[in-house]
Design an enzyme around this catalytic site. Sequence first.
Site, short mmCIF file in Angstrom:
data_model
loop_
_atom_site.label_atom_id
_atom_site.label_comp_id
_atom_site.label_asym_id
_atom_site.label_seq_id
_atom_site.Cartn_x
_atom_site.Cartn_y
_atom_site.Cartn_z
N GLN A 14 0.83 -1.22 0.00
CA GLN A 14 0.00 0.00 0.00
C GLN A 14 0.86 1.27 0.00
OE1 GLN A 14 -3.61 1.34 2.72
NE2 GLN A 14 -1.72 1.92 3.75
N SER A 127 6.09 1.91 13.85
CA SER A 127 4.64 1.73 13.99
C SER A 127 4.15 2.08 15.38
CB SER A 127 4.33 0.26 13.71
OG SER A 127 3.06 -0.08 14.19
N GLU A 129 2.22 0.42 16.94
CA GLU A 129 2.10 -0.83 17.69
C GLU A 129 3.19 -0.94 18.77
OE1 GLU A 129 -0.04 -3.80 17.59
OE2 GLU A 129 -1.32 -2.21 16.86
N TYR A 151 5.03 -8.83 15.98
CA TYR A 151 5.19 -7.72 15.02
C TYR A 151 5.72 -6.48 15.73
CZ TYR A 151 3.84 -3.73 12.09
OH TYR A 151 3.85 -2.56 11.37
P1 NAP Z 1 1.94 -3.83 3.04
O1 NAP Z 1 0.89 -3.31 2.12
O2 NAP Z 1 1.70 -5.13 3.73
O3 NAP Z 1 3.31 -3.91 2.22
C1 NAP Z 1 4.43 -4.60 2.73
C2 NAP Z 1 5.49 -4.70 1.66
O4 NAP Z 1 6.60 -5.47 2.17
C3 NAP Z 1 5.03 -5.43 0.37
O5 NAP Z 1 5.59 -4.80 -0.75
C4 NAP Z 1 5.64 -6.81 0.56
O6 NAP Z 1 5.86 -7.50 -0.64
C5 NAP Z 1 6.96 -6.45 1.21
N1 NAP Z 1 7.60 -7.61 1.85
C6 NAP Z 1 7.08 -8.39 2.83
N2 NAP Z 1 7.96 -9.36 3.16
C7 NAP Z 1 9.04 -9.19 2.36
C8 NAP Z 1 10.26 -9.88 2.21
N3 NAP Z 1 10.55 -10.95 2.94
N4 NAP Z 1 11.15 -9.43 1.30
C9 NAP Z 1 10.85 -8.33 0.53
N5 NAP Z 1 9.71 -7.65 0.62
C10 NAP Z 1 8.81 -8.07 1.52
O7 NAP Z 1 2.25 -2.75 4.19
P2 NAP Z 1 1.96 -1.17 4.20
O8 NAP Z 1 0.65 -0.94 4.84
O9 NAP Z 1 2.27 -0.61 2.88
O10 NAP Z 1 3.04 -0.69 5.27
C11 NAP Z 1 4.35 -0.29 4.88
C12 NAP Z 1 5.28 -0.37 6.08
O11 NAP Z 1 4.80 0.51 7.11
C13 NAP Z 1 5.38 -1.73 6.71
O12 NAP Z 1 6.70 -1.86 7.22
C14 NAP Z 1 4.41 -1.68 7.89
O13 NAP Z 1 4.77 -2.59 8.89
C15 NAP Z 1 4.59 -0.23 8.31
N6 NAP Z 1 3.43 0.40 8.95
C16 NAP Z 1 2.22 0.39 8.32
C17 NAP Z 1 1.16 1.04 8.90
C18 NAP Z 1 -0.20 1.10 8.24
O14 NAP Z 1 -1.17 1.45 8.93
N7 NAP Z 1 -0.29 0.81 6.95
C19 NAP Z 1 1.33 1.71 10.14
C20 NAP Z 1 2.59 1.71 10.73
C21 NAP Z 1 3.64 1.06 10.12
P3 NAP Z 1 4.73 -8.47 -1.29
O15 NAP Z 1 3.81 -7.54 -2.04
O16 NAP Z 1 5.51 -9.38 -2.13
O17 NAP Z 1 4.03 -9.14 -0.15
O1 F7E Z 2 -6.57 -4.43 13.25
C1 F7E Z 2 -9.41 -5.50 15.32
C2 F7E Z 2 -8.04 -5.99 15.70
O2 F7E Z 2 -5.37 -5.76 11.53
C3 F7E Z 2 -7.14 -3.29 13.82
C4 F7E Z 2 -1.00 -2.54 10.53
O3 F7E Z 2 -0.91 -1.66 9.45
O4 F7E Z 2 -1.69 -0.77 11.99
C5 F7E Z 2 -2.07 -2.05 11.51
O5 F7E Z 2 -2.18 -2.98 12.57
C6 F7E Z 2 -8.01 -3.69 15.00
C7 F7E Z 2 -7.37 -4.65 15.98
O6 F7E Z 2 -4.58 -3.42 12.11
C8 F7E Z 2 -10.87 -7.98 13.12
O7 F7E Z 2 -8.10 -6.89 16.80
C9 F7E Z 2 -11.48 -6.89 14.89
O8 F7E Z 2 -7.66 -4.26 17.29
O9 F7E Z 2 -6.61 -3.70 10.82
P1 F7E Z 2 -5.81 -4.39 11.84
P2 F7E Z 2 -3.56 -3.28 13.32
O10 F7E Z 2 -3.39 -4.54 14.06
O11 F7E Z 2 -3.99 -2.08 14.11
C10 F7E Z 2 -0.44 -0.74 12.69
C11 F7E Z 2 -0.17 0.69 13.08
C12 F7E Z 2 0.67 -1.37 11.95
O12 F7E Z 2 1.83 -1.00 12.10
C13 F7E Z 2 0.36 -2.63 11.22
O13 F7E Z 2 1.35 -2.86 10.19
O14 F7E Z 2 -9.16 -4.37 14.50
N1 F7E Z 2 -10.22 -6.48 14.57
N2 F7E Z 2 -11.88 -7.83 14.03
C14 F7E Z 2 -9.82 -7.13 13.47
N3 F7E Z 2 -8.69 -7.04 12.78
C15 F7E Z 2 -8.57 -7.81 11.66
N4 F7E Z 2 -7.46 -7.70 10.91
N5 F7E Z 2 -9.58 -8.68 11.28
C16 F7E Z 2 -10.74 -8.80 11.98
O15 F7E Z 2 -11.61 -9.59 11.63
#
Ligand code: NAP
Ligand code: F7E
Length: 349
Positions: A14, A127, A129, A151
């Site tokens: 994303q 993050s 988290e 994570y």
């Molecule tokens: P995402 O959509 O899950 O994208 C993750 C990317 O990492 C994908 O391109 C994936 O490739 C690649 N990847 C995973 N394992 C790999 C490996 N072993 N070698 C090389 N590439 C690998 O995540 P996102 O939402 O864009 O988030 C981007 C970053 O921000 C992540 O580090 C996430 O943990 C962090 N983050 C996200 C959020 C959020 O709310 N979105 C918040 C805080 C931090 P594939 O497409 O091949 O799977």
């Molecule tokens: O869960 C609750 C679940 O998986 C949000 C990642 O981008 O943000 C993300 O992590 C909440 C949690 O995201 C379902 O228990 C209820 O409380 O969408 P999520 P996340 O765990 O907050 C952080 C900042 C990152 O860094 C991560 O990469 O929703 N929940 N029911 C559920 N969650 C999921 N996935 N599925 C359910 O059915």
Amino acid sequence: MKSKRALITGITGQDGSYLAKFLLNKGYTVFGTYRRTSTPNFWRLSYHGISDQIEYIPADLIDTSSLTEAIRISKPDELYNLAAQSYVGSSFDQPLTSGEFTGLAVTRILESIRIIDPGIKFYQASSSEIYGNSVNTSQNEETPFQPGSPYAIAKLYGYWITKMYRDGYRMFAANGILFNHESPLRGLEFVTRKITNAAARIKLGLQKKLILGNLDSLRDWGYAPEYVEGMWKILQLKKPEDFVLGTNESHTVKEFVENTFEHLDLDWKKYVKIDKKFLRIVEVNRLEGDSSKAKKKIKWNPKTKFKKLVEIMTDADLDRWQRWQKGEKFAWDAPNYIQEDKTLFRTIK
Ligand code: NAP
Ligand code: F7E
């Protein structure tokens, strides 16, 4: 003037796709790593219409030489490390690879930068988290960390090693501590997109129910395109610093459900069921990002509020399923997704 060069790990994700688009618009030459998969997964880059404007380099987070090679070939001014095992739920099922990809891989990249060119600016996707079940109602750069999942623990390692390379080797290495940010390009396993995708299908008679876990957890949900701009702003500073990016608002999963179904004129109570298989082994109950520092120092101020975000995501999923019903062909993830309720996740005993 010579165009700047950026290397993005995780360009197929994303944030990687939004960041690539943002940097291309700024005139950067954009390089992106991807890993070999049995089926192509470049749909997000196709969605943006930029797939032919990226220089691709194969690399995997566990393979140090591939990461080193990516840096050597691309010679970036800025490196954005977005690749990770990013799903908290999966980190309980796969704690070791989550540690490798989300944690240790950060050191692999930092070491490669240190050896090849310590002048490269490095952004680490940290993050919210890492705060876990914080006693503070909102979290900022000073809030103590208490990560609750494999994570989050791996991300906290990534946070500290980034800071260590900054302090020890005087490298430009900065953490963006980002709270949840979403979009129509969010992965289908995350709760927001799971809800909007299912509600759109229910509206069109393609699905009967939506099964979720904890409806009470509170998250700070923002809009992804605004967050990638924040990443870039962090790297434009003269001196590296860590920043929290969030909207300063939190909402429950239940509110997200209510707003989505209401937007589609549906009564959510008729369709939403709870199954404990979707409860986390350790849940984080409340996260809310206080991004006052980012507002002041990098002039980052997210505009898209919760209700608008729900509408953007719901409308996008409804539109895609309607186009799919008409037989239109376009790059997209949902038609090939598994039925999550048939998956045997690790659950609380
Ligand atoms: P995402 O959509 O899950 O994208 C993750 C990317 O990492 C994908 O391109 C994936 O490739 C690649 N990847 C995973 N394992 C790999 C490996 N072993 N070698 C090389 N590439 C690998 O995540 P996102 O939402 O864009 O988030 C981007 C970053 O921000 C992540 O580090 C996430 O943990 C962090 N983050 C996200 C959020 C959020 O709310 N979105 C918040 C805080 C931090 P594939 O497409 O091949 O799977
Ligand atoms: O869960 C609750 C679940 O998986 C949000 C990642 O981008 O943000 C993300 O992590 C909440 C949690 O995201 C379902 O228990 C209820 O409380 O969408 P999520 P996340 O765990 O907050 C952080 C900042 C990152 O860094 C991560 O990469 O929703 N929940 N029911 C559920 N969650 C999921 N996935 N599925 C359910 O059915």
